[in-house]
Design an enzyme around this catalytic site. Structure first.
Site, PDB file in Angstrom:
ATOM      1  N   ARG A  39      31.240   7.048  65.401  1.00 17.54           N
ATOM      2  CA  ARG A  39      30.039   6.392  64.868  1.00 17.54           C
ATOM      3  C   ARG A  39      30.109   6.224  63.355  1.00 17.54           C
ATOM      4  O   ARG A  39      29.549   5.252  62.819  1.00 17.54           O
ATOM      5  CB  ARG A  39      28.791   7.183  65.263  1.00 17.54           C
ATOM      6  CG  ARG A  39      28.405   6.915  66.709  1.00 17.54           C
ATOM      7  CD  ARG A  39      27.233   7.730  67.137  1.00 17.54           C
ATOM      8  NE  ARG A  39      26.648   7.189  68.356  1.00 17.54           N
ATOM      9  CZ  ARG A  39      25.830   7.876  69.164  1.00 17.54           C
ATOM     10  NH1 ARG A  39      25.512   9.117  68.868  1.00 17.54           N
ATOM     11  NH2 ARG A  39      25.338   7.310  70.238  1.00 17.54           N
ATOM     12  N   LYS A 204      22.223  12.124  85.053  1.00 10.20           N
ATOM     13  CA  LYS A 204      20.913  11.911  85.691  1.00 10.20           C
ATOM     14  C   LYS A 204      20.706  10.502  86.237  1.00 10.20           C
ATOM     15  O   LYS A 204      20.881   9.532  85.524  1.00 10.20           O
ATOM     16  CB  LYS A 204      19.810  12.216  84.674  1.00 10.20           C
ATOM     17  CG  LYS A 204      19.664  13.702  84.406  1.00 10.20           C
ATOM     18  CD  LYS A 204      18.611  13.971  83.353  1.00 10.20           C
ATOM     19  CE  LYS A 204      17.210  13.839  83.903  1.00 10.20           C
ATOM     20  NZ  LYS A 204      16.193  13.923  82.833  1.00 10.20           N
ATOM     21  N   GLY A 360      27.604   7.857  74.931  1.00 15.99           N
ATOM     22  CA  GLY A 360      28.293   8.760  74.005  1.00 15.99           C
ATOM     23  C   GLY A 360      29.333   9.610  74.709  1.00 15.99           C
ATOM     24  O   GLY A 360      30.447   9.777  74.200  1.00 15.99           O
ATOM     25  N   GLY A 384      21.963   4.783  75.278  1.00 17.28           N
ATOM     26  CA  GLY A 384      20.586   4.496  75.681  1.00 17.28           C
ATOM     27  C   GLY A 384      20.185   3.079  75.310  1.00 17.28           C
ATOM     28  O   GLY A 384      19.585   2.355  76.108  1.00 17.28           O
TER      29      GLY A 384
HETATM   30  P1  ADP Z   1      26.838   9.020  78.713  1.00 21.29           P
HETATM   31  O1  ADP Z   1      26.611   9.862  77.470  1.00 21.29           O
HETATM   32  O2  ADP Z   1      28.207   8.431  78.741  1.00 21.29           O
HETATM   33  O3  ADP Z   1      25.751   8.017  78.930  1.00 21.29           O
HETATM   34  P2  ADP Z   1      25.559  10.971  80.388  1.00 21.29           P
HETATM   35  O4  ADP Z   1      24.982  11.633  79.184  1.00 21.29           O
HETATM   36  O5  ADP Z   1      24.659  10.257  81.316  1.00 21.29           O
HETATM   37  O6  ADP Z   1      26.766  10.007  79.970  1.00 21.29           O
HETATM   38  O7  ADP Z   1      26.299  12.090  81.255  1.00 21.29           O
HETATM   39  C1  ADP Z   1      27.370  12.825  80.783  1.00 21.29           C
HETATM   40  C2  ADP Z   1      27.415  14.199  81.387  1.00 21.29           C
HETATM   41  O8  ADP Z   1      27.378  14.149  82.794  1.00 21.29           O
HETATM   42  C3  ADP Z   1      28.693  14.897  81.013  1.00 21.29           C
HETATM   43  O9  ADP Z   1      28.393  15.946  80.134  1.00 21.29           O
HETATM   44  C4  ADP Z   1      29.249  15.401  82.336  1.00 21.29           C
HETATM   45  O10 ADP Z   1      29.703  16.747  82.276  1.00 21.29           O
HETATM   46  C5  ADP Z   1      28.053  15.301  83.263  1.00 21.29           C
HETATM   47  N1  ADP Z   1      28.442  15.152  84.661  1.00 21.29           N
HETATM   48  C6  ADP Z   1      29.161  14.170  85.209  1.00 21.29           C
HETATM   49  N2  ADP Z   1      29.356  14.394  86.519  1.00 21.29           N
HETATM   50  C7  ADP Z   1      28.741  15.555  86.807  1.00 21.29           C
HETATM   51  C8  ADP Z   1      28.575  16.319  88.006  1.00 21.29           C
HETATM   52  N3  ADP Z   1      29.114  15.929  89.154  1.00 21.29           N
HETATM   53  N4  ADP Z   1      27.882  17.460  87.925  1.00 21.29           N
HETATM   54  C9  ADP Z   1      27.344  17.862  86.749  1.00 21.29           C
HETATM   55  N5  ADP Z   1      27.454  17.187  85.601  1.00 21.29           N
HETATM   56  C10 ADP Z   1      28.144  16.048  85.620  1.00 21.29           C
HETATM   57 MG    MG Z   2      25.207  11.510  77.080  1.00 22.04          MG
END
Ligand code: ADP
Ligand code: MG
Length: 403
Positions: A39, A204, A360, A384
């Site tokens: 960033r 989520k 991120g 987001g």
């Molecule tokens: P991004 O930042 O790319 O948008 P998110 O913040 O939505 O992604 O999610 C990232 C997190 O999701 C990571 O820290 C990862 O460890 C977690 N994650 C992915 N798959 C699983 C799973 N099956 N169980 C628990 N956590 C998970």
């Molecule tokens: Mg994230």
């Protein structure tokens, strides 16, 4: 929307104080070192261009989620240091946001020099829901400058003082990063080349339901991995053990599965899962059928068969959007699914597809695996914000720049 580039071309910036809202919200290790400076790098073009035009550049940004008061571990001081290294020019760091240190740092700037203010979220006005409190802080920020440039793409979906209110108080423009990000997202929403595949993962489902509904209108294929997969598997009537599950979203997910069928959107779910006895790299783990996760185990990655199937659905796509890792990639036993998707995207890019990555953690995963940013079409700095844009929402930080 006016751009910083337009301002520079119009001339007259020499000696002007330009407040730049950047997104410098970098991940820090436990010892306070920056683990991914993506960033900071992405913020350089705007800061450099303004500095070269002779402006006195006052950069402001936030780091983490302090509660409206100074907290040493959220100081932007290490970021000021990194920014200075990357710019190859001194950066004056103010020890407060709009106080005596900030005012004197700005007063002492010479033409072309850059200052960075301390973490905006050390002031409660920055994120306040109260318009007057936000406005009062925005007044103080605005008093430090003659012009405002909005370049923190990661925060344009937030109605915050340094993003929204300050733009109402100063002549304004968007920066180069915001321009680049919007251009990439526009290519996804305005007649994407087909097949258009979307990969969604991360922790989520509830964060991403809105975007699923919207992307189904445009995408040809929707691949689901990560923690959100288990709500999909549960919606199909499968046991998911101790895996992440948002039971209250099961009905919504059922609705989306039906809608996808009607729209002819292909939904690809994993057929095998790497499951473990605990959320730990040391836990006992093995590959199980996606519809037979043992009751006291949890799914932490898509399995090898699914990784292959996902890659096959990505390599021949002409457009791909990816948000959210396929598993708990931070732990090596659960990183393979995310790595396989990253490899498939790099290959699709090499074959001429437009690939856009948002989020991120997804971006951090790519860098951790040793990929270069240039192996992908566009890596968004704002997870987001890019999701909300793709959901078709109005982003306050962009709308305000139209005025
Ligand atoms: P991004 O930042 O790319 O948008 P998110 O913040 O939505 O992604 O999610 C990232 C997190 O999701 C990571 O820290 C990862 O460890 C977690 N994650 C992915 N798959 C699983 C799973 N099956 N169980 C628990 N956590 C998970
Ligand atoms: Mg994230």
């Amino acid at each position: 929307m006016r751009t910083a580039h337009d301002l520079i071309l119009a001339g007259g910036l020499r000696g002007k104080r330009v407040l730049v809202r950047s997104d410098l919200n970098v991940p820090l290790d436990a010892d306070g070192t920056i683990s991914d400076d993506g960033r900071v790098r992405a913020s350089l073009p705007t800061i450099k261009a303004l500095s070269e035009a002779g402006a006195r550049v006052v950069v402001c940004a936030h780091l983490g989620r302090p509660k409206g008061a100074p907290e040493a571990r959220y100081s932007l001081a290490p970021v000021a240091h990194r920014l200075q290294e990357l710019l190859g020019a001194p950066v004056a760091f103010a020890a407060d946001t709009v106080g005596e240190s900030a005012r004197s740092a700005v007063r002492r700037l010479w033409d072309g020099q850059v200052a960075l203010l301390e973490n905006l979220r050390f002031n409660p006005g920055e994120t306040s829901k109260d318009d007057a409190a936000r406005g009062a802080f925005a007044d103080e920020l605005a008093s430090l400058a003659d012009v405002f440039v909005s370049d923190g793409f990661g925060v344009v979906h937030r109605k915050q003082a340094s993003v929204y209110d300050v733009a109402q108080r100063l002549p304004h423009a968007c920066g180069a990063l915001v321009q680049t990000e919007i251009a990439a997202l526009k290519r996804l929403t305005e007649s994407p080349e087909r097949p258009y595949a979307v990969v969604l993962g991360g922790a989520k489902v509830s964060d991403k339901l809105g975007v699923i509904a919207n992307l189904m209108q445009t995408a040809d294929r929707l691949l689901i991995g990560g923690g959100m997969v288990f709500t999909f598997l549960a919606a199909q009537g499968h046991e998911v053990g101790k895996s992440l599950l948002e039971a209250e979203q099961i009905d919504a997910v059922k609705g989306y599965l039906d809608q996808a069928r009607e729209l002819g959107v292909e939904i690809i779910l994993p057929t095998d899962i790497v499951a473990a006895t605990a959320f730990s790299a040391q836990a006992e783990h093995s590959v199980v059928d996606a519809n037979r996760i043992p009751a006291d185990w949890m799914g932490l990655d898509i399995g090898p068969e699914s990784a292959k199937a996902f890659a096959a659905k990505l390599i021949d796509a002409r457009t791909v959007f990816w948000n959210g890792p396929m598993g708990a990639f931070e732990m090596p036993p659960y990183a393979s699914g995310t790595k396989a998707v990253a490899e498939a995207l790099a290959e699709a890019t090499a074959l001429g597809a437009l690939t856009v990555i948002g989020g991120g953690d997804s971006a951090a995963a790519l860098r951790r695996f040793g990929f270069e940013d240039s192996q992908f079409g566009h890596i968004s700095t704002g997870g987001g914000a890019s999701l909300e844009y793709l959901e078709g929402k109005q982003l306050p930080g962009l709308t305000v720049l139209e005025g």
